[in-house]
Design an enzyme around this catalytic site. Structure first.
Site, PDB file in Angstrom:
ATOM      1  N   HIS A  14       0.862  -1.190   0.000  1.00  0.00           N
ATOM      2  CA  HIS A  14       0.000   0.000   0.000  1.00  0.00           C
ATOM      3  C   HIS A  14       0.894   1.234   0.000  1.00  0.00           C
ATOM      4  O   HIS A  14       1.298   1.721   1.051  1.00  0.00           O
ATOM      5  CB  HIS A  14      -0.920  -0.050   1.236  1.00  0.00           C
ATOM      6  CG  HIS A  14      -1.926   1.061   1.289  1.00  0.00           C
ATOM      7  ND1 HIS A  14      -3.070   0.979   2.061  1.00  0.00           N
ATOM      8  CD2 HIS A  14      -1.972   2.284   0.700  1.00  0.00           C
ATOM      9  CE1 HIS A  14      -3.766   2.099   1.933  1.00  0.00           C
ATOM     10  NE2 HIS A  14      -3.109   2.916   1.121  1.00  0.00           N
ATOM     11  N   HIS A  16       1.308   4.846  -2.395  1.00  0.00           N
ATOM     12  CA  HIS A  16       0.928   5.710  -3.521  1.00  0.00           C
ATOM     13  C   HIS A  16       2.199   6.365  -4.022  1.00  0.00           C
ATOM     14  O   HIS A  16       2.843   7.094  -3.270  1.00  0.00           O
ATOM     15  CB  HIS A  16      -0.074   6.769  -3.065  1.00  0.00           C
ATOM     16  CG  HIS A  16      -1.315   6.183  -2.457  1.00  0.00           C
ATOM     17  ND1 HIS A  16      -2.459   5.964  -3.183  1.00  0.00           N
ATOM     18  CD2 HIS A  16      -1.576   5.734  -1.200  1.00  0.00           C
ATOM     19  CE1 HIS A  16      -3.378   5.419  -2.399  1.00  0.00           C
ATOM     20  NE2 HIS A  16      -2.872   5.271  -1.181  1.00  0.00           N
ATOM     21  N   GLU A 197     -11.179   3.266   6.278  1.00  0.00           N
ATOM     22  CA  GLU A 197     -10.141   4.171   6.784  1.00  0.00           C
ATOM     23  C   GLU A 197     -10.893   5.236   7.579  1.00  0.00           C
ATOM     24  O   GLU A 197     -10.828   5.259   8.800  1.00  0.00           O
ATOM     25  CB  GLU A 197      -9.342   4.791   5.615  1.00  0.00           C
ATOM     26  CG  GLU A 197      -8.283   5.787   6.037  1.00  0.00           C
ATOM     27  CD  GLU A 197      -7.607   6.513   4.848  1.00  0.00           C
ATOM     28  OE1 GLU A 197      -8.178   6.534   3.741  1.00  0.00           O
ATOM     29  OE2 GLU A 197      -6.510   7.087   5.062  1.00  0.00           O
ATOM     30  N   ASP A 275       1.811   3.976   2.800  1.00  0.00           N
ATOM     31  CA  ASP A 275       0.785   4.854   2.223  1.00  0.00           C
ATOM     32  C   ASP A 275       1.403   6.016   1.437  1.00  0.00           C
ATOM     33  O   ASP A 275       1.555   5.908   0.227  1.00  0.00           O
ATOM     34  CB  ASP A 275      -0.161   5.363   3.315  1.00  0.00           C
ATOM     35  CG  ASP A 275      -1.567   5.647   2.810  1.00  0.00           C
ATOM     36  OD1 ASP A 275      -1.855   5.360   1.651  1.00  0.00           O
ATOM     37  OD2 ASP A 275      -2.402   6.142   3.601  1.00  0.00           O
ATOM     38  N   ASP A 276       1.719   7.108   2.130  1.00  0.00           N
ATOM     39  CA  ASP A 276       2.300   8.296   1.486  1.00  0.00           C
ATOM     40  C   ASP A 276       3.484   8.764   2.330  1.00  0.00           C
ATOM     41  O   ASP A 276       3.393   9.754   3.055  1.00  0.00           O
ATOM     42  CB  ASP A 276       1.235   9.403   1.406  1.00  0.00           C
ATOM     43  CG  ASP A 276       0.006   8.940   0.651  1.00  0.00           C
ATOM     44  OD1 ASP A 276       0.056   8.878  -0.584  1.00  0.00           O
ATOM     45  OD2 ASP A 276      -0.997   8.594   1.319  1.00  0.00           O
TER      46      ASP A 276
HETATM   47  N1  HPA Z   1      -6.648   7.309   1.479  1.00  0.00           N
HETATM   48  C1  HPA Z   1      -7.327   7.717   0.426  1.00  0.00           C
HETATM   49  N2  HPA Z   1      -6.746   8.235  -0.644  1.00  0.00           N
HETATM   50  C2  HPA Z   1      -5.433   8.346  -0.664  1.00  0.00           C
HETATM   51  C3  HPA Z   1      -4.666   7.942   0.410  1.00  0.00           C
HETATM   52  C4  HPA Z   1      -5.321   7.373   1.537  1.00  0.00           C
HETATM   53  O1  HPA Z   1      -4.722   6.956   2.538  1.00  0.00           O
HETATM   54  N3  HPA Z   1      -3.380   8.191   0.069  1.00  0.00           N
HETATM   55  C5  HPA Z   1      -3.379   8.713  -1.169  1.00  0.00           C
HETATM   56  N4  HPA Z   1      -4.616   8.820  -1.619  1.00  0.00           N
HETATM   57 ZN    ZN Z   2      -3.718   4.799   0.608  1.00  0.00          ZN
END
Ligand code: HPA
Ligand code: ZN
Length: 336
Positions: A14, A16, A197, A275-276
């Protein structure tokens, strides 16, 4: 423990790619592409990274992505991530990309895809990291726009393993994308979706029942629904959990409140991911480390998380077995 975590063989499921844009690279690319940034310095950018919720993050994240213009920009972004992942012994990575946040600004799908894909190939040959690409639809946009994006992806069907769903979850339920996910599956793509989430457990059920997902991204709100927990355990539906993201976006008030250990204790196939990472303060090892410190995870639990990451990947079973034996060997040596 930090060294044990850093060297632990692991998969990232996971991530991005646009979320790996470090402020330094944001400035470099802004200059290369003649773009004015609303920030004067790297420290000013970092000060802006003070999020209240998912939407406040997304606003800044989509703005940051605008410096990505040319194929080489996407290559450089992806290559920088792979080098970091390599230092943290990521052996396999499954990367989300958000084509719509680029095509909506006039950047060709092919430009985005080629830059990322070329770096992934170099990651394989030069770093020995295997990878898969997941095309993620922006759920705040319409199903028609997702269909148009899927059409563009068909030319690259052989190198995009799955489609996913990200962006603003509340009020954009998985059901909105049932038809486009049906079409994607008919074309041979696997499916995943961000669910649970910020959104309720019902969105996780929808992702399972309507979108036929192989994994749930995040899924931490599953803990509110005992029937759902039973289902996730029975079917071993993996959750791609992102601890630092969840704390930064206020899904949990602090890391000690995070439910990762509870999910593991219940027998859920939970994994740890970043994630990011450029926005949330750490790559995958920092995510393992933060969770380990706050929740007092044992080496055995860290091993289980890494094992789950290989198990939950879209690799063929021979590759999964090979990587899990590498992990087993690592644990043996680490015990000595
Ligand atoms: N959630 C939803 N959209 C996203 C996320 C996330 O954690 N990271 C990048 N786009
Ligand atoms: Zn994400």
């Amino acid at each position: 423990m930090n060294k044990f975590i850093q060297d632990l063989p692991k998969a990232e499921l996971h991530l991005h790619i646009e979320g790996t844009l470090e402020p330094e690279m944001m400035f470099e690319l802004a200059q290369r592409n003649n773009i004015d940034l609303p920030y004067k310095s790297v420290s000013e950018v970092k000060e802006a990274y003070n999020f209240e919720d998912l939407q406040s993050f997304l606003d800044i994240y989509y703005q940051g992505s605008q410096v990505l213009q040319q194929e080489q920009d996407f290559y450089d972004l992806t290559w920088a991530y792979l080098q970091k992942a390599n230092r943290q012994n990521v052996r396999h990575t499954e990367i989300f990309f958000d084509p719509q946040s680029h095509t909506d600004r006039g950047i060709e799908f092919t430009t985005v895809y080629q830059g990322i894909y070329r770096a992934l190939q170099d990651g394989k040959t030069q770093l020995g990291i295997s990878s898969q690409l997941i095309l993620s639809f922006l759920r705040h946009l319409s199903a028609e726009q997702a269909f148009a994006t899927l059409e563009q992806a068909l030319a690259y069907r052989d190198t995009i393993v799955a489609v996913g769903l990200d962006s603003a979850e509340q009020n954009n339920p998985p059901s909105k994308f049932k038809e486009v996910f049906d079409k994607a599956q008919a074309e041979g793509f696997l499916t995943v979706a961000h669910a649970g989430e910020e959104g309720p457990p019902e969105y996780i059920w929808e992702a399972i029942n309507l979108l036929n997902v192989s994994r749930i991204d995040h899924g931490v709100r599953s803990l509110e629904d005992p029937k759902l927990l039973d289902y996730l355990v029975d079917r071993q539906v993996p959750l791609t959990v992102c601890p630092l993201s969840n704390v930064e976006l206020k899904v949990f008030d602090s890391m000690t409140e995070h439910n990762l250990k509870q999910l593991l204790d219940l027998g859920i196939c939970a994994t740890v991911n970043s994630d990011d990472p450029a926005y949330f303060g750490g790559y995958i090892a920092e995510n393992y480390q933060a969770a380990q410190a706050a929740l007092d995870l044992s080496k055995q639990e860290l091993y289980q998380l890494a094992k789950n990451s290989f198990q939950a990947s879209f690799l063929p079973s021979e590759s999964k077995h090979r990587l899990i034996s590498e992990l087993d060997d690592y644990l043996e040596t680490a015990k000595l």
